[in-house]
Design a protein around this motif. Structure first.
Motif, PDB file in Angstrom:
ATOM      1  N   PRO A  23      23.235 -14.062 113.942  1.00  0.00           N
ATOM      2  CA  PRO A  23      24.214 -14.688 114.834  1.00  0.00           C
ATOM      3  C   PRO A  23      24.612 -13.777 115.994  1.00  0.00           C
ATOM      4  O   PRO A  23      24.315 -12.593 115.979  1.00  0.00           O
ATOM      5  N   GLU A  24      25.275 -14.360 116.984  1.00  0.00           N
ATOM      6  CA  GLU A  24      25.755 -13.629 118.148  1.00  0.00           C
ATOM      7  C   GLU A  24      27.237 -13.927 118.365  1.00  0.00           C
ATOM      8  O   GLU A  24      27.592 -15.091 118.533  1.00  0.00           O
ATOM      9  N   PRO A  25      28.123 -12.916 118.368  1.00  0.00           N
ATOM     10  CA  PRO A  25      27.839 -11.525 118.001  1.00  0.00           C
ATOM     11  C   PRO A  25      27.655 -11.397 116.496  1.00  0.00           C
ATOM     12  O   PRO A  25      27.901 -12.346 115.753  1.00  0.00           O
ATOM     13  N   VAL A  26      27.243 -10.221 116.065  1.00  0.00           N
ATOM     14  CA  VAL A  26      27.027  -9.974 114.648  1.00  0.00           C
ATOM     15  C   VAL A  26      27.813  -8.731 114.232  1.00  0.00           C
ATOM     16  O   VAL A  26      27.947  -7.786 115.013  1.00  0.00           O
ATOM     17  N   ARG A  27      28.332  -8.757 113.015  1.00  0.00           N
ATOM     18  CA  ARG A  27      29.082  -7.608 112.529  1.00  0.00           C
ATOM     19  C   ARG A  27      28.137  -6.492 112.100  1.00  0.00           C
ATOM     20  O   ARG A  27      27.108  -6.745 111.475  1.00  0.00           O
ATOM     21  N   LYS A  28      28.497  -5.251 112.449  1.00  0.00           N
ATOM     22  CA  LYS A  28      27.680  -4.097 112.093  1.00  0.00           C
ATOM     23  C   LYS A  28      27.511  -4.008 110.582  1.00  0.00           C
ATOM     24  O   LYS A  28      28.461  -4.172 109.813  1.00  0.00           O
ATOM     25  N   GLY A  29      26.272  -3.788 110.145  1.00  0.00           N
ATOM     26  CA  GLY A  29      25.979  -3.662 108.732  1.00  0.00           C
ATOM     27  C   GLY A  29      25.636  -4.960 108.041  1.00  0.00           C
ATOM     28  O   GLY A  29      25.247  -4.956 106.871  1.00  0.00           O
ATOM     29  N   VAL A  36      16.963  -8.406 109.294  1.00  0.00           N
ATOM     30  CA  VAL A  36      17.181  -6.965 109.395  1.00  0.00           C
ATOM     31  C   VAL A  36      18.673  -6.686 109.382  1.00  0.00           C
ATOM     32  O   VAL A  36      19.502  -7.607 109.511  1.00  0.00           O
ATOM     33  N   THR A  37      19.040  -5.441 109.224  1.00  0.00           N
ATOM     34  CA  THR A  37      20.445  -5.047 109.226  1.00  0.00           C
ATOM     35  C   THR A  37      20.864  -4.663 110.635  1.00  0.00           C
ATOM     36  O   THR A  37      20.226  -3.823 111.285  1.00  0.00           O
ATOM     37  N   ALA A  38      21.935  -5.278 111.136  1.00  0.00           N
ATOM     38  CA  ALA A  38      22.435  -4.988 112.479  1.00  0.00           C
ATOM     39  C   ALA A  38      23.126  -3.633 112.496  1.00  0.00           C
ATOM     40  O   ALA A  38      23.970  -3.348 111.643  1.00  0.00           O
ATOM     41  N   SER A  39      22.741  -2.799 113.472  1.00  0.00           N
ATOM     42  CA  SER A  39      23.320  -1.455 113.521  1.00  0.00           C
ATOM     43  C   SER A  39      23.978  -1.128 114.857  1.00  0.00           C
ATOM     44  O   SER A  39      24.984  -0.421 114.900  1.00  0.00           O
ATOM     45  N   ALA A  40      23.431  -1.625 115.962  1.00  0.00           N
ATOM     46  CA  ALA A  40      23.969  -1.306 117.289  1.00  0.00           C
ATOM     47  C   ALA A  40      23.507  -2.352 118.287  1.00  0.00           C
ATOM     48  O   ALA A  40      22.534  -3.075 118.055  1.00  0.00           O
ATOM     49  N   ASP A  41      24.251  -2.425 119.421  1.00  0.00           N
ATOM     50  CA  ASP A  41      23.850  -3.344 120.478  1.00  0.00           C
ATOM     51  C   ASP A  41      22.406  -3.076 120.906  1.00  0.00           C
ATOM     52  O   ASP A  41      21.974  -1.914 120.974  1.00  0.00           O
ATOM     53  N   GLY A  42      21.676  -4.132 121.210  1.00  0.00           N
ATOM     54  CA  GLY A  42      20.315  -3.920 121.674  1.00  0.00           C
ATOM     55  C   GLY A  42      19.543  -5.209 121.860  1.00  0.00           C
ATOM     56  O   GLY A  42      20.071  -6.315 121.679  1.00  0.00           O
ATOM     57  N   TYR A  43      18.301  -5.052 122.247  1.00  0.00           N
ATOM     58  CA  TYR A  43      17.418  -6.175 122.557  1.00  0.00           C
ATOM     59  C   TYR A  43      16.374  -6.322 121.453  1.00  0.00           C
ATOM     60  O   TYR A  43      15.808  -5.331 120.966  1.00  0.00           O
ATOM     61  N   TRP A  44      16.098  -7.573 121.108  1.00  0.00           N
ATOM     62  CA  TRP A  44      15.096  -7.892 120.106  1.00  0.00           C
ATOM     63  C   TRP A  44      14.023  -8.787 120.732  1.00  0.00           C
ATOM     64  O   TRP A  44      14.326  -9.676 121.539  1.00  0.00           O
ATOM     65  N   ARG A  45      12.767  -8.539 120.352  1.00  0.00           N
ATOM     66  CA  ARG A  45      11.672  -9.347 120.860  1.00  0.00           C
ATOM     67  C   ARG A  45      10.527  -9.366 119.840  1.00  0.00           C
ATOM     68  O   ARG A  45      10.476  -8.533 118.924  1.00  0.00           O
ATOM     69  N   SER A  75       7.359 -11.936 123.694  1.00  0.00           N
ATOM     70  CA  SER A  75       8.346 -13.009 123.833  1.00  0.00           C
ATOM     71  C   SER A  75       9.453 -12.599 124.793  1.00  0.00           C
ATOM     72  O   SER A  75       9.511 -11.448 125.263  1.00  0.00           O
ATOM     73  N   ASN A  76      10.364 -13.513 125.058  1.00  0.00           N
ATOM     74  CA  ASN A  76      11.591 -13.173 125.760  1.00  0.00           C
ATOM     75  C   ASN A  76      12.392 -12.200 124.896  1.00  0.00           C
ATOM     76  O   ASN A  76      12.281 -12.180 123.662  1.00  0.00           O
ATOM     77  N   ALA A  77      13.202 -11.354 125.524  1.00  0.00           N
ATOM     78  CA  ALA A  77      14.068 -10.417 124.802  1.00  0.00           C
ATOM     79  C   ALA A  77      15.444 -11.042 124.618  1.00  0.00           C
ATOM     80  O   ALA A  77      16.015 -11.609 125.551  1.00  0.00           O
ATOM     81  N   ASP A  78      15.985 -10.944 123.411  1.00  0.00           N
ATOM     82  CA  ASP A  78      17.294 -11.514 123.082  1.00  0.00           C
ATOM     83  C   ASP A  78      18.272 -10.365 122.821  1.00  0.00           C
ATOM     84  O   ASP A  78      18.081  -9.586 121.894  1.00  0.00           O
ATOM     85  N   PHE A  79      19.316 -10.277 123.657  1.00  0.00           N
ATOM     86  CA  PHE A  79      20.328  -9.213 123.497  1.00  0.00           C
ATOM     87  C   PHE A  79      21.336  -9.649 122.435  1.00  0.00           C
ATOM     88  O   PHE A  79      21.868 -10.761 122.478  1.00  0.00           O
ATOM     89  N   ILE A  80      21.619  -8.745 121.507  1.00  0.00           N
ATOM     90  CA  ILE A  80      22.578  -9.011 120.438  1.00  0.00           C
ATOM     91  C   ILE A  80      23.721  -7.999 120.508  1.00  0.00           C
ATOM     92  O   ILE A  80      23.505  -6.785 120.516  1.00  0.00           O
ATOM     93  N   ASP A  81      24.930  -8.550 120.559  1.00  0.00           N
ATOM     94  CA  ASP A  81      26.155  -7.743 120.558  1.00  0.00           C
ATOM     95  C   ASP A  81      26.566  -7.453 119.122  1.00  0.00           C
ATOM     96  O   ASP A  81      26.843  -8.396 118.357  1.00  0.00           O
ATOM     97  N   VAL A  82      26.586  -6.173 118.754  1.00  0.00           N
ATOM     98  CA  VAL A  82      26.966  -5.774 117.398  1.00  0.00           C
ATOM     99  C   VAL A  82      28.370  -5.195 117.441  1.00  0.00           C
ATOM    100  O   VAL A  82      28.662  -4.284 118.190  1.00  0.00           O
ATOM    101  N   ARG A  83      29.248  -5.767 116.608  1.00  0.00           N
ATOM    102  CA  ARG A  83      30.665  -5.346 116.613  1.00  0.00           C
ATOM    103  C   ARG A  83      31.088  -4.762 115.286  1.00  0.00           C
ATOM    104  O   ARG A  83      30.498  -5.053 114.256  1.00  0.00           O
TER     105      ARG A  83
END
Length: 257
Positions: A163-169, A226-235, A249-257
């Motif tokens: 999900p976006e945003p996603v909680r760290k861990g 995968v486990t969310a650890s920090a803000d970044g781009y996934w592709r 593919s297109n890159a998807d930015f995920i905000d990790v909080r």
């Protein structure tokens, strides 16, 4: 002697025409050369594999020719062989330029899976070659086969992470779908059983690393958790085989909080 068809389309068109010999060019016996004429270089599609979707695409063959007299005619082929079986060819006179001893000749063939004899079995690098035949005004002659690039099916690859945003861990899920041009049906169809890499680039992005490799299912879909650890781009990255186009593919930015 070699026979070269005088029409643009492939072998399916040739088979449909009664009396193939009547519609063909009978070339002189193939030989290394007569006189001082030389074909010094032949390049197909700028040296890059031909990537073809479901629409028409131009493919240029360029030959560099050394000859001290004017050229009478230059014929070019692109061919695909499976052993002794000639499965596809296109053929045409080339257009030449240059008034000195070095001439440049080229022709742009149209590859169209909607109308030409282009099928999925032609994809890959094996069996492809270019044939060039040159005659000059002073009687010099040369013809030869030259290495060619391959033909690849164009691909498409999607990415969605959440999900976006996603909680760290917590768990982040990446999904997507891989498809390719299908020349047998002139449609886009899913690619099953293909290895695709999930890649991540931490913000600010300076370079991607591969996190996991997954396999597309029977419908071309892929998914990884995968486990969310920090803000970044996934592709997704599809390295492809010799018959398909590599795809990012297109890159998807995920905000990790």
């Amino acid at each position: 002697m070699r026979l070269r068809a005088l029409f643009r389309t492939g072998l399916a068109a040739a088979a449909a025409v009664a009396g193939l010999a009547a519609a063909a060019l009978v070339a002189p016996n193939a030989q290394a050369a007569t006189g001082n004429l030389q074909i010094t270089r032949v390049v197909v599609n700028g040296g890059q594999d031909i990537v073809l979707g479901t629409a028409a695409k131009g493919v240029t063959v360029t030959a560099t020719i050394s000859e001290d007299s004017a050229l009478k005619d230059v014929w070019m082929d692109l061919e695909q062989h499976n052993g002794d079986d000639l499965r596809f060819f296109v053929h045409s006179l080339a257009t030449c330029s240059g008034s000195g001893t070095v001439k440049t000749c080229s022709h742009t063939f149209t590859f169209d899976p909607r109308t030409d004899a282009i099928y999925n079995t032609l994809a890959g690098r094996n069996g492809w070659s270019a044939y060039v035949q040159v005659r000059s005004q002073d009687g010099d002659y040369m013809s030869d086969d030259f290495p060619s690039v391959g033909l690849r099916r164009q691909t498409a690859l999607t990415m969605d992470a959440g999900p976006e945003p996603v909680r760290k861990g917590t768990t982040l899920t990446a999904s997507g779908r891989l498809s390719a041009a299908n020349w047998d049906t002139n449609t886009w169809t899913p690619l099953a059983g293909q290895y695709v890499q999930l890649q991540y680039c931490a913000y600010p992005c300076t370079g991607y690393t591969t996190v996991r490799t997954v396999t597309t299912n029977s419908s071309g879909y892929l998914k990884a958790a995968v486990t969310a650890s920090a803000d970044g781009y996934w592709r997704w990255y599809y390295p492809a085989t010799s018959w398909a186009q590599p795809r990012v593919s297109n890159a998807d930015f995920i905000d990790v909080r």
